[in-house]
Design a protein around this motif. Structure first.
Motif, PDB file in Angstrom:
ATOM      1  N   ALA A  87       1.231  -1.111  -0.361  1.00 34.11           N
ATOM      2  CA  ALA A  87      -0.334  -0.066  -0.146  1.00 34.11           C
ATOM      3  C   ALA A  87       0.558   1.336  -0.254  1.00 34.11           C
ATOM      4  CB  ALA A  87      -1.214  -0.144   1.232  1.00 34.11           C
ATOM      5  N   GLU A  88       1.814   0.693  -0.732  1.00 35.65           N
ATOM      6  CA  GLU A  88       3.000   2.322  -0.619  1.00 35.65           C
ATOM      7  C   GLU A  88       3.570   2.502  -1.920  1.00 35.65           C
ATOM      8  OE1 GLU A  88       3.338   4.590   1.604  1.00 35.65           O
ATOM      9  OE2 GLU A  88       2.575   3.198   3.494  1.00 35.65           O
ATOM     10  N   TRP A  89       3.900   3.347  -2.153  1.00 34.23           N
ATOM     11  CA  TRP A  89       4.303   4.200  -3.696  1.00 34.23           C
ATOM     12  C   TRP A  89       5.316   3.432  -3.967  1.00 34.23           C
ATOM     13  CZ3 TRP A  89       1.191   4.835  -7.240  1.00 34.23           C
ATOM     14  CH2 TRP A  89      -0.009   5.688  -7.010  1.00 34.23           C
ATOM     15  N   ASN A  90       5.902   2.879  -3.316  1.00 37.33           N
ATOM     16  CA  ASN A  90       6.830   2.802  -2.931  1.00 37.33           C
ATOM     17  C   ASN A  90       7.496   0.677  -3.726  1.00 37.33           C
ATOM     18  OD1 ASN A  90       7.295   1.151  -1.430  1.00 37.33           O
ATOM     19  ND2 ASN A  90       8.763   1.970  -0.157  1.00 37.33           N
ATOM     20  N   SER A  91       6.533   0.576  -4.525  1.00 39.84           N
ATOM     21  CA  SER A  91       6.005  -1.096  -4.520  1.00 39.84           C
ATOM     22  C   SER A  91       5.191  -1.563  -5.617  1.00 39.84           C
ATOM     23  CB  SER A  91       5.507  -1.652  -2.713  1.00 39.84           C
ATOM     24  OG  SER A  91       4.085  -1.488  -2.546  1.00 39.84           O
ATOM     25  N   ALA A  92       4.528   0.254  -6.074  1.00 41.03           N
ATOM     26  CA  ALA A  92       3.690   0.108  -7.164  1.00 41.03           C
ATOM     27  C   ALA A  92       4.260  -0.861  -7.927  1.00 41.03           C
ATOM     28  CB  ALA A  92       3.535   1.321  -7.264  1.00 41.03           C
ATOM     29  N   LYS A  93       2.827  -1.275  -8.595  1.00 37.65           N
ATOM     30  CA  LYS A  93       3.030  -1.727 -10.406  1.00 37.65           C
ATOM     31  C   LYS A  93       2.217  -1.927 -11.440  1.00 37.65           C
ATOM     32  CE  LYS A  93       4.327  -6.259 -12.388  1.00 37.65           C
ATOM     33  NZ  LYS A  93       4.694  -7.506 -12.554  1.00 37.65           N
ATOM     34  N   THR A  94       2.678  -0.664 -12.056  1.00 35.31           N
ATOM     35  CA  THR A  94       1.357  -0.414 -12.640  1.00 35.31           C
ATOM     36  C   THR A  94       1.484  -0.679 -14.439  1.00 35.31           C
ATOM     37  OG1 THR A  94       1.616   1.841 -11.605  1.00 35.31           O
ATOM     38  CG2 THR A  94       0.501   2.092 -13.427  1.00 35.31           C
ATOM     39  N   PHE A  95       0.149  -0.815 -15.618  1.00 37.97           N
ATOM     40  CA  PHE A  95       0.215  -1.359 -16.050  1.00 37.97           C
ATOM     41  C   PHE A  95      -0.527  -0.672 -16.879  1.00 37.97           C
ATOM     42  CE2 PHE A  95       0.692  -5.204 -13.728  1.00 37.97           C
ATOM     43  CZ  PHE A  95       0.841  -5.753 -15.413  1.00 37.97           C
ATOM     44  N   TYR A  96       0.204  -0.111 -18.499  1.00 39.27           N
ATOM     45  CA  TYR A  96      -0.725   1.219 -19.016  1.00 39.27           C
ATOM     46  C   TYR A  96      -0.848   0.939 -20.074  1.00 39.27           C
ATOM     47  CZ  TYR A  96       1.504   4.572 -15.989  1.00 39.27           C
ATOM     48  OH  TYR A  96       1.737   4.680 -14.279  1.00 39.27           O
ATOM     49  N   GLU A  97      -2.240   0.460 -20.884  1.00 44.57           N
ATOM     50  CA  GLU A  97      -2.720  -0.442 -21.748  1.00 44.57           C
ATOM     51  C   GLU A  97      -3.497  -0.024 -22.820  1.00 44.57           C
ATOM     52  OE1 GLU A  97      -4.336  -4.596 -19.987  1.00 44.57           O
ATOM     53  OE2 GLU A  97      -3.175  -4.096 -17.975  1.00 44.57           O
ATOM     54  N   ALA A  98      -2.590   0.006 -23.512  1.00 44.86           N
ATOM     55  CA  ALA A  98      -3.923   0.168 -25.033  1.00 44.86           C
ATOM     56  C   ALA A  98      -4.006  -1.065 -26.038  1.00 44.86           C
ATOM     57  CB  ALA A  98      -3.385   1.161 -25.415  1.00 44.86           C
TER      58      ALA A  98
ATOM     59  N   ARG B 148     -12.783 -13.497 -33.286  1.00 42.22           N
ATOM     60  CA  ARG B 148     -12.018 -12.285 -32.879  1.00 42.22           C
ATOM     61  C   ARG B 148     -11.133 -11.933 -32.931  1.00 42.22           C
ATOM     62  NH1 ARG B 148     -13.291 -10.512 -27.006  1.00 42.22           N
ATOM     63  NH2 ARG B 148     -11.770 -11.721 -26.971  1.00 42.22           N
ATOM     64  N   LEU B 149     -10.259 -11.050 -33.501  1.00 44.79           N
ATOM     65  CA  LEU B 149      -8.610 -10.520 -32.766  1.00 44.79           C
ATOM     66  C   LEU B 149      -8.885  -9.463 -32.174  1.00 44.79           C
ATOM     67  CD1 LEU B 149      -6.035 -11.610 -34.655  1.00 44.79           C
ATOM     68  CD2 LEU B 149      -6.384  -9.997 -36.448  1.00 44.79           C
ATOM     69  N   SER B 150      -7.648  -9.786 -31.880  1.00 43.51           N
ATOM     70  CA  SER B 150      -6.768  -9.128 -30.484  1.00 43.51           C
ATOM     71  C   SER B 150      -5.739  -8.277 -30.209  1.00 43.51           C
ATOM     72  CB  SER B 150      -7.751  -9.815 -28.994  1.00 43.51           C
ATOM     73  OG  SER B 150      -9.146  -9.656 -29.012  1.00 43.51           O
ATOM     74  N   ALA B 151      -5.240  -6.401 -30.047  1.00 44.30           N
ATOM     75  CA  ALA B 151      -4.067  -6.876 -30.163  1.00 44.30           C
ATOM     76  C   ALA B 151      -3.722  -5.836 -29.589  1.00 44.30           C
ATOM     77  CB  ALA B 151      -3.465  -6.344 -31.145  1.00 44.30           C
ATOM     78  N   GLU B 152      -2.404  -6.131 -28.417  1.00 44.48           N
ATOM     79  CA  GLU B 152      -2.557  -5.355 -26.778  1.00 44.48           C
ATOM     80  C   GLU B 152      -1.084  -5.167 -27.029  1.00 44.48           C
ATOM     81  OE1 GLU B 152      -4.638  -8.060 -23.929  1.00 44.48           O
ATOM     82  OE2 GLU B 152      -6.759  -7.999 -24.629  1.00 44.48           O
ATOM     83  N   TYR B 153      -0.803  -3.621 -26.226  1.00 44.36           N
ATOM     84  CA  TYR B 153       0.210  -3.345 -25.805  1.00 44.36           C
ATOM     85  C   TYR B 153      -0.092  -2.273 -24.029  1.00 44.36           C
ATOM     86  CZ  TYR B 153       4.640  -0.611 -25.213  1.00 44.36           C
ATOM     87  OH  TYR B 153       5.499   0.206 -24.677  1.00 44.36           O
ATOM     88  N   ALA B 154       1.446  -3.074 -23.533  1.00 46.65           N
ATOM     89  CA  ALA B 154       1.418  -2.663 -21.911  1.00 46.65           C
ATOM     90  C   ALA B 154       3.067  -2.447 -22.133  1.00 46.65           C
ATOM     91  CB  ALA B 154       0.642  -3.431 -21.192  1.00 46.65           C
ATOM     92  N   LEU B 155       2.483  -1.098 -21.383  1.00 45.06           N
ATOM     93  CA  LEU B 155       3.964  -0.436 -20.724  1.00 45.06           C
ATOM     94  C   LEU B 155       3.698  -0.880 -19.208  1.00 45.06           C
ATOM     95  CD1 LEU B 155       6.634   0.778 -20.469  1.00 45.06           C
ATOM     96  CD2 LEU B 155       5.524   2.956 -20.737  1.00 45.06           C
ATOM     97  N   VAL B 156       4.556  -1.753 -18.806  1.00 40.78           N
ATOM     98  CA  VAL B 156       5.078  -1.729 -17.538  1.00 40.78           C
ATOM     99  C   VAL B 156       5.792  -1.325 -16.488  1.00 40.78           C
ATOM    100  CG1 VAL B 156       4.977  -3.753 -15.656  1.00 40.78           C
ATOM    101  CG2 VAL B 156       4.060  -4.410 -18.098  1.00 40.78           C
ATOM    102  N   ASN B 157       5.187  -0.161 -15.624  1.00 43.54           N
ATOM    103  CA  ASN B 157       6.344   0.839 -14.899  1.00 43.54           C
ATOM    104  C   ASN B 157       6.613   0.058 -13.376  1.00 43.54           C
ATOM    105  OD1 ASN B 157       6.721   2.560 -12.072  1.00 43.54           O
ATOM    106  ND2 ASN B 157       7.905   2.642 -13.941  1.00 43.54           N
TER     107      ASN B 157
ATOM    108  N   LYS C 277      15.188  -2.326 -13.344  1.00 37.99           N
ATOM    109  CA  LYS C 277      15.419  -2.156 -14.228  1.00 37.99           C
ATOM    110  C   LYS C 277      13.107  -1.720 -14.268  1.00 37.99           C
ATOM    111  CE  LYS C 277      15.230  -1.971 -19.220  1.00 37.99           C
ATOM    112  NZ  LYS C 277      16.008  -2.297 -20.065  1.00 37.99           N
ATOM    113  N   HIS C 278      12.464  -0.026 -14.244  1.00 42.01           N
ATOM    114  CA  HIS C 278      11.835  -0.198 -13.533  1.00 42.01           C
ATOM    115  C   HIS C 278      10.345  -0.499 -14.548  1.00 42.01           C
ATOM    116  CE1 HIS C 278      13.107   1.516 -10.252  1.00 42.01           C
ATOM    117  NE2 HIS C 278      12.477   2.643 -10.414  1.00 42.01           N
ATOM    118  N   ASN C 279      11.193  -0.311 -16.028  1.00 42.66           N
ATOM    119  CA  ASN C 279      10.257  -0.118 -17.252  1.00 42.66           C
ATOM    120  C   ASN C 279      10.480  -0.932 -17.945  1.00 42.66           C
ATOM    121  OD1 ASN C 279       8.517   2.510 -16.410  1.00 42.66           O
ATOM    122  ND2 ASN C 279      10.423   3.617 -17.294  1.00 42.66           N
ATOM    123  N   TYR C 280       8.588  -1.919 -18.806  1.00 41.82           N
ATOM    124  CA  TYR C 280       9.590  -2.854 -19.348  1.00 41.82           C
ATOM    125  C   TYR C 280       7.985  -3.096 -20.311  1.00 41.82           C
ATOM    126  CZ  TYR C 280       7.174  -6.401 -16.478  1.00 41.82           C
ATOM    127  OH  TYR C 280       6.417  -6.505 -15.219  1.00 41.82           O
ATOM    128  N   SER C 281       7.786  -3.397 -21.361  1.00 43.01           N
ATOM    129  CA  SER C 281       7.207  -3.937 -22.295  1.00 43.01           C
ATOM    130  C   SER C 281       6.091  -5.229 -22.729  1.00 43.01           C
ATOM    131  CB  SER C 281       7.073  -3.068 -23.944  1.00 43.01           C
ATOM    132  OG  SER C 281       7.233  -1.519 -23.980  1.00 43.01           O
TER     133      SER C 281
END
Length: 208
Positions: A157-168, A179-188, A194-198
Motif C-alpha cells: 500500500a506504498e508507492w515504492n512497491s507500485a506495479k503499474t500497467f498502462y495498456e492499449a 475475434r482478433l485482439s491486439a494489445e500493448y502494455a507499458l509496465v512500470n 529496471k522499472h520499465n518494460y513492455s
C-alpha cells in the motif's frame, strides 16, 4: 500475457495477495451495496473477517523470538468499491480494493519444497491495495473496438512497491464468434532495478 480487458467486474471474495497457503472462507460479516442509475452501476462491497490463509510448518514468533510449529492462520480484512457504465457498446469500469492482513514470507509453489512449511511472516507489511480503470469504445459497431486500461497494484500500500500497467489495444470481429485482439502494455514496476518494460499480445478467439 496482458490481462484481458473483457469480463465482468472483478470479485474480491478472494484475496488481493498472491496465493501463499491454503485459503479458507468463513464469512462472518459482509455487505453488498448496489446503486443503479440508468446504465451506471456502483457497487460498494465490504467484507470483514471472511477468510484466512493457513499453512502447517515452523516459524519464529515475532514477539518472543521463540521457535514454534503447527498450523498458522493469517486473517484477512478487505473492502472494495467499483463502478461500471455500459451502453451501446461503450464500457467504462473502475474498481479499488484494499486489504489488511499479514502474508507469509515465501510463496508456496510446490508442496514438497521448503517454502511449503515456512510459516514466517513477510517483511513487506500487512497492507496491500489495487486500482484499475478501463474504457472500451466501439469505432465500428459490432466490428471494431479500441480499449485502454490503467492497472495498479501495491503489495504494501506504498508507492515504492507500485506495479503499474498502462495498456492499449483493439478488437476486430470477423464474425460474432471470431475475434482478433491486439494489445500493448507499458509496465512500470518499482520493485525491479529496471522499472520499465513492455508487453505485446495478440490473440485469436473462437467462441463455440
Amino acid at each position: 500475457m496482458i490481462r484481458s480487458f473483457q469480463g465482468t467486474i472483478r470479485s474480491y471474495q478472494g484475496m488481493i495477495r498472491p496465493f501463499q497457503g491454503t485459503q479458507q472462507f468463513f464469512i462472518s460479516q459482509s455487505r453488498l451495496y448496489t446503486c443503479v442509475f440508468y446504465v451506471l452501476t456502483i457497487h460498494l462491497y465490504q467484507v470483514r473477517d471472511v477468510s484466512y490463509y493457513a499453512r502447517k510448518g515452523n516459524w519464529t514468533d515475532e514477539q518472543t523470538g521463540e521457535k514454534r510449529s503447527g498450523v498458522r492462520s493469517l486473517p484477512q480484512h478487505r473492502y472494495a468499491i467499483s463502478g461500471e457504465y455500459a451502453s451501446e457498446g461503450f464500457t467504462f469500469r473502475s474498481e479499488y480494493v484494499h486489504s489488511t492482513g499479514n502474508a507469509f514470507a515465501k510463496t508456496m509453489t510446490n508442496t514438497n519444497d521448503g517454502s511449503a512449511s515456512d510459516c514466517n511472516l513477510s517483511a513487506i507489511g500487512n497492507k496491500a491495495d489495487g486500482f484499475y480503470a478501463l474504457g472500451i469504445i466501439p469505432v465500428v459497431k459490432n466490428k471494431v473496438n479500441v480499449k485502454a486500461r490503467y492497472d495498479l497494484y501495491r503489495n504494501n500500500a506504498e508507492w515504492n512497491s507500485a506495479k503499474t500497467f498502462y495498456e492499449a489495444g483493439a478488437d476486430y470481429y470477423f464474425t460474432k464468434n471470431l475475434r482478433l485482439s491486439a494489445e500493448y502494455a507499458l509496465v512500470n514496476d518499482r520493485n525491479l532495478n529496471k522499472h520499465n518494460y513492455s508487453l505485446i499480445n495478440t490473440e485469436l478467439s473462437i467462441k463455440f
